[in-house]
Scaffold this active site. Structure first.
Site, PDB file in Angstrom:
ATOM      1  N   HIS A   1       0.841  -1.203   0.000  1.00 54.41           N
ATOM      2  CA  HIS A   1       0.000   0.000   0.000  1.00 54.41           C
ATOM      3  C   HIS A   1       0.879   1.257   0.000  1.00 54.41           C
ATOM      4  O   HIS A   1       2.114   1.156   0.014  1.00 54.41           O
ATOM      5  CB  HIS A   1      -0.996  -0.010   1.161  1.00 54.41           C
ATOM      6  CG  HIS A   1      -0.386  -0.217   2.516  1.00 54.41           C
ATOM      7  ND1 HIS A   1       0.378   0.730   3.126  1.00 54.41           N
ATOM      8  CD2 HIS A   1      -0.433  -1.269   3.372  1.00 54.41           C
ATOM      9  CE1 HIS A   1       0.765   0.291   4.308  1.00 54.41           C
ATOM     10  NE2 HIS A   1       0.297  -0.931   4.479  1.00 54.41           N
TER      11      HIS A   1
ATOM     12  N   HIS B   1       3.950   1.797   2.213  1.00 55.49           N
ATOM     13  CA  HIS B   1       5.184   1.112   1.786  1.00 55.49           C
ATOM     14  C   HIS B   1       5.854   1.894   0.662  1.00 55.49           C
ATOM     15  O   HIS B   1       7.070   2.035   0.609  1.00 55.49           O
ATOM     16  CB  HIS B   1       4.873  -0.303   1.291  1.00 55.49           C
ATOM     17  CG  HIS B   1       4.205  -1.164   2.314  1.00 55.49           C
ATOM     18  ND1 HIS B   1       3.009  -1.789   2.093  1.00 55.49           N
ATOM     19  CD2 HIS B   1       4.563  -1.469   3.587  1.00 55.49           C
ATOM     20  CE1 HIS B   1       2.678  -2.469   3.174  1.00 55.49           C
ATOM     21  NE2 HIS B   1       3.593  -2.280   4.093  1.00 55.49           N
TER      22      HIS B   1
ATOM     23  N   CYS C   1       3.450 -12.687  18.478  1.00 56.52           N
ATOM     24  CA  CYS C   1       2.502 -11.958  17.612  1.00 56.52           C
ATOM     25  C   CYS C   1       2.898 -12.220  16.159  1.00 56.52           C
ATOM     26  O   CYS C   1       4.006 -11.874  15.746  1.00 56.52           O
ATOM     27  CB  CYS C   1       2.523 -10.455  17.894  1.00 56.52           C
ATOM     28  SG  CYS C   1       1.575  -9.555  16.640  1.00 56.52           S
TER      29      CYS C   1
ATOM     30  N   CYS D   1       3.610  -8.944  14.053  1.00 54.95           N
ATOM     31  CA  CYS D   1       4.966  -8.379  14.214  1.00 54.95           C
ATOM     32  C   CYS D   1       6.029  -9.410  13.878  1.00 54.95           C
ATOM     33  O   CYS D   1       7.195  -9.053  13.718  1.00 54.95           O
ATOM     34  CB  CYS D   1       5.250  -7.967  15.658  1.00 54.95           C
ATOM     35  SG  CYS D   1       4.164  -6.757  16.366  1.00 54.95           S
TER      36      CYS D   1
ATOM     37  N   CYS E   1      -1.737  -7.489  21.104  1.00 54.59           N
ATOM     38  CA  CYS E   1      -0.629  -6.699  20.570  1.00 54.59           C
ATOM     39  C   CYS E   1      -1.191  -5.339  20.170  1.00 54.59           C
ATOM     40  O   CYS E   1      -2.132  -5.270  19.377  1.00 54.59           O
ATOM     41  CB  CYS E   1      -0.039  -7.401  19.350  1.00 54.59           C
ATOM     42  SG  CYS E   1       0.925  -6.276  18.308  1.00 54.59           S
TER      43      CYS E   1
ATOM     44  N   HIS F   1      -1.132  -4.608  16.272  1.00 51.34           N
ATOM     45  CA  HIS F   1      -2.000  -5.352  15.350  1.00 51.34           C
ATOM     46  C   HIS F   1      -3.379  -5.653  15.917  1.00 51.34           C
ATOM     47  O   HIS F   1      -4.215  -6.254  15.247  1.00 51.34           O
ATOM     48  CB  HIS F   1      -1.314  -6.658  14.922  1.00 51.34           C
ATOM     49  CG  HIS F   1      -0.095  -6.407  14.090  1.00 51.34           C
ATOM     50  ND1 HIS F   1       1.160  -6.309  14.635  1.00 51.34           N
ATOM     51  CD2 HIS F   1       0.041  -6.173  12.763  1.00 51.34           C
ATOM     52  CE1 HIS F   1       2.030  -6.049  13.675  1.00 51.34           C
ATOM     53  NE2 HIS F   1       1.387  -5.952  12.538  1.00 51.34           N
TER      54      HIS F   1
ATOM     55  N   LYS G   1      -2.757   4.411  12.005  1.00 47.55           N
ATOM     56  CA  LYS G   1      -1.683   3.922  11.131  1.00 47.55           C
ATOM     57  C   LYS G   1      -2.288   3.153   9.960  1.00 47.55           C
ATOM     58  O   LYS G   1      -3.159   2.311  10.151  1.00 47.55           O
ATOM     59  CB  LYS G   1      -0.766   2.990  11.933  1.00 47.55           C
ATOM     60  CG  LYS G   1       0.382   2.461  11.101  1.00 47.55           C
ATOM     61  CD  LYS G   1       1.126   1.323  11.788  1.00 47.55           C
ATOM     62  CE  LYS G   1       2.196   0.776  10.845  1.00 47.55           C
ATOM     63  NZ  LYS G   1       2.664  -0.549  11.187  1.00 47.55           N
TER      64      LYS G   1
ATOM     65  N   LYS H   1      -2.461  -3.082   6.653  1.00 53.23           N
ATOM     66  CA  LYS H   1      -3.302  -4.122   6.062  1.00 53.23           C
ATOM     67  C   LYS H   1      -4.247  -4.679   7.114  1.00 53.23           C
ATOM     68  O   LYS H   1      -5.392  -5.002   6.826  1.00 53.23           O
ATOM     69  CB  LYS H   1      -2.410  -5.259   5.531  1.00 53.23           C
ATOM     70  CG  LYS H   1      -1.495  -4.837   4.408  1.00 53.23           C
ATOM     71  CD  LYS H   1      -0.427  -5.902   4.156  1.00 53.23           C
ATOM     72  CE  LYS H   1       0.868  -5.273   3.678  1.00 53.23           C
ATOM     73  NZ  LYS H   1       2.012  -6.172   3.708  1.00 53.23           N
TER      74      LYS H   1
HETATM   75  N1  MSP Z   1       9.550  -7.435   6.652  1.00 56.35           N
HETATM   76  C1  MSP Z   1       9.743  -6.472   7.654  1.00 56.35           C
HETATM   77  C2  MSP Z   1      11.016  -5.671   7.416  1.00 56.35           C
HETATM   78  C3  MSP Z   1      12.265  -6.490   7.345  1.00 56.35           C
HETATM   79  S1  MSP Z   1      13.657  -5.499   6.978  1.00 56.35           S
HETATM   80  C4  MSP Z   1      14.955  -6.435   7.261  1.00 56.35           C
HETATM   81  C5  MSP Z   1       8.550  -5.502   7.657  1.00 56.35           C
HETATM   82  N2  MSP Z   1       7.817  -5.444   6.568  1.00 56.35           N
HETATM   83  S2  MSP Z   1       6.494  -4.553   6.391  1.00 56.35           S
HETATM   84  O1  MSP Z   1       6.015  -4.841   5.068  1.00 56.35           O
HETATM   85  O2  MSP Z   1       5.586  -4.778   7.469  1.00 56.35           O
HETATM   86  O3  MSP Z   1       6.950  -3.067   6.506  1.00 56.35           O
HETATM   87  C6  MSP Z   1       7.907  -2.529   5.633  1.00 56.35           C
HETATM   88  C7  MSP Z   1       8.126  -1.063   5.914  1.00 56.35           C
HETATM   89  O4  MSP Z   1       6.917  -0.355   5.677  1.00 56.35           O
HETATM   90  C8  MSP Z   1       8.540  -0.772   7.361  1.00 56.35           C
HETATM   91  O5  MSP Z   1       9.598   0.174   7.361  1.00 56.35           O
HETATM   92  C9  MSP Z   1       7.309  -0.142   7.952  1.00 56.35           C
HETATM   93  O6  MSP Z   1       7.629   0.798   8.943  1.00 56.35           O
HETATM   94  C10 MSP Z   1       6.722   0.537   6.729  1.00 56.35           C
HETATM   95  N3  MSP Z   1       5.312   0.839   6.954  1.00 56.35           N
HETATM   96  C11 MSP Z   1       4.250  -0.027   7.014  1.00 56.35           C
HETATM   97  N4  MSP Z   1       3.137   0.707   7.336  1.00 56.35           N
HETATM   98  C12 MSP Z   1       3.475   2.005   7.520  1.00 56.35           C
HETATM   99  C13 MSP Z   1       2.768   3.188   7.708  1.00 56.35           C
HETATM  100  N5  MSP Z   1       1.464   3.220   7.900  1.00 56.35           N
HETATM  101  N6  MSP Z   1       3.462   4.369   7.597  1.00 56.35           N
HETATM  102  C14 MSP Z   1       4.788   4.425   7.235  1.00 56.35           C
HETATM  103  N7  MSP Z   1       5.470   3.318   7.058  1.00 56.35           N
HETATM  104  C15 MSP Z   1       4.926   2.095   7.455  1.00 56.35           C
HETATM  105  O7  MSP Z   1       8.382  -4.817   8.658  1.00 56.35           O
END
Ligand code: MSP
Length: 472
Positions: A17, A20, A125, A128, A142, A145, A296, A299
């Site tokens: 989304h 990311h 969790c 996480c 958690c 989530h 926040k 998903k």
């Molecule tokens: N797979 C792990 C990261 C492993 S790195 C060695 C992970 N993945 S994630 O898909 O959940 O998140 C990836 C990135 O997207 C993270 O930096 C996370 O902070 C960011 N974001 C996910 N949702 C977010 C928001 N709502 N706002 C800003 N960034 C956020 O964590």
């Protein structure tokens, strides 16, 4: 100078989304900025494909985990391409080279005596992908989530984190390892001063993962698998023995991460690297969250915006610009389509688009061959801001360059001036022309295609409106 920049690798449990995309765009802007400066940039991004979270989603979709990951990967690659994310490598943790690299790392840690076995019971969790302490739960759930952790009782292998915490702390305090923004660094130091338990590097019950080399009944913990990507992507531990990229680019100049995963990057990862006798990354920067009505974007919450729909609405470069301008880097920021539309109209269509069209039309009309003009702009300050990752401050400077241009145009009124003083008209238009030439070059890392189109129009004196998609 070499510049190695990374994004986190994204979980392959669903289509990505715009939050990311936000992370990837920031990294891309910095990668492009450094390339423009002449640095030798390696920009790494990728997908985190193992663990129960991904496995369960695949099951729900009636696919094998690998097929499911392949599908998410294809969608992500398409989105990254459409947004101009200029990565040098896209790593997938199901790549064979990565798997071998991670096994090499675990074997090395085991041989060095950094790993021991114990029975473990904890609350896990899956959102996480980590164990939580009771203290961290809110109403038994958690907080991130909003779901209940599961009780896990199994035999695990643990990493002797405690052996490395004093050294990690010292590296951070001495600024050998920079953690930014400052407030986040203080949080990390606070966690370090409270002490941390050793963490498990393997799981008995998780089947979708990399086999632990010294106990084939266990898989490697998904976070250890994921963090290792930053070095396996460069060939560390590769079967082929080719470590040229690793030798050239490691340590990372910047790991860009979201604040929710800072602990993994600022504590666990440096500890693993120290245990491997490897240098630590130079800087870890944690950005804030993108929120919608204060929540926040995630998903699990279900309040997500699909990047592809925004690209259709405004075009990829405008989406890059709008995402960055909604949130001050490092802080949380609420976004809305209405606010983005307003910004699109004000900054891009009106201020930038109109100024460009008006200047080009007048240069043509008065048959002026543009030459360099003059105006005020502190380029050093701009570069400093970019180097310090003050991206919003840098963008503000570009916006001011443009709005000041509009003010100057309204004040000098070259269309009136042309009737009485052609030489002065030429001077005014040249000043504005040069101003736009600089704006276009400064905008290049932010909006590469638009910057290129502006440069083309300036070179050919060929006005063509660029910001026309007003559909909300
Ligand atoms: N797979 C792990 C990261 C492993 S790195 C060695 C992970 N993945 S994630 O898909 O959940 O998140 C990836 C990135 O997207 C993270 O930096 C996370 O902070 C960011 N974001 C996910 N949702 C977010 C928001 N709502 N706002 C800003 N960034 C956020 O964590």
């Amino acid at each position: 100078m070499k510049y190695f920049i990374t994004t986190p690798i994204f979980y392959a449990n669903a289509k990505l989304h715009i939050a990311h995309v936000y992370t990837a765009v920031i990294a891309d802007v910095l990668a492009r900025f450094h390339r423009q400066k002449g640095d030798d940039v390696f920009f790494l991004t990728g997908m985190d494909e193992h663990g129960n979270k991904v496995y369960k989603k695949a099951q729900e979709a009636g696919k094998t985990p690998q097929d499911f990951c392949d599908q998410i990967f294809q969608a992500t690659e398409k989105t990254w391409k459409s947004l101009g994310i200029s990565y040098a490598k896209f790593i997938r943790t199901t790549n064979e080279e990565h798997e071998k690299g991670v096994q090499f790392i675990l074997q090395k840690l085991y041989q060095k005596g950094n790993i021991y076995q114990k029975d473990y019971k904890g609350l896990y969790c899956e959102g996480c992908e980590k164990f939580l302490t009771r203290k961290e739960l809110v109403d038994g759930k958690c907080p991130e989530h909003n779901q209940k952790p599961v009780l896990v009782k199994e035999k695990n292998y643990f990493f002797k984190l405690g052996d490395y915490l004093p050294a990690v702390k010292e590296k951070i305090e001495k600024r050998d390892l920079l953690i930014e923004p400052e407030a986040r660094k203080n949080e990390v130091l606070q966690i370090l001063s409270q002490g941390l338990e050793d963490f498990s590097v393997s799981r008995e019950s998780v089947k979708w993962g990399i086999t632990l080399p010294f106990d084939k009944k266990q898989t490697i913990y998904v976070w250890v698998d994921a963090l290792a990507n930053y070095i396996t992507a460069l060939g560390y531990g590769a079967k082929s023995g080719d470590q040229a990229l690793f030798n050239k680019y490691w340590p990372a100049d910047l790991h860009l991460v979201g604040k929710d995963i800072l602990k993994f990057h600022a504590i666990y990862w440096p500890a693993i690297l120290l245990a491997l006798d490897l240098p630590l990354p130079k800087k870890i920067y944690a950005h804030g969250f993108m929120t919608i009505s204060g929540k926040k974007m995630s998903k699990t919450v279900g309040n997500i915006i699909d990047p592809d729909s925004l690209v259709q609405k405004w075009g990829s470069d405008a989406v890059r610009y709008l995402l960055l301008s909604q949130i001050p880097l490092g802080k949380d920021g609420d976004i809305s389509l209405e606010k983005m539309q307003a910004r699109y109209e004000a900054d891009l269509a009106n201020d930038l688009g109109n100024l460009l069209q008006r200047i080009l039309v007048m240069l043509k009309k008065y048959e002026i061959k543009p030459v360099a003009g003059s105006f005020d702009f502190d380029e050093k300050k701009f570069t400093d801001r970019m180097n310090k990752l003050e991206i919003n401050g840098a963008l503000e400077m570009i916006n001011k360059l443009i709005t000041d241009g509009n003010e100057y145009l309204e004040k000098r009124k070259p269309w009136e001036l042309a009737k009485k003083d052609p030489r002065e008209t030429e001077k005014v238009l040249n000043n504005l022309y040069s101003r736009l030439t600089l704006a276009s070059s400064l905008l290049k890392p932010f909006m590469p295609k638009i910057s290129e189109e502006i440069s083309r129009q300036l070179k050919t004196l060929d006005p063509k409106p660029m910001f026309t998609k007003f559909i909300l």
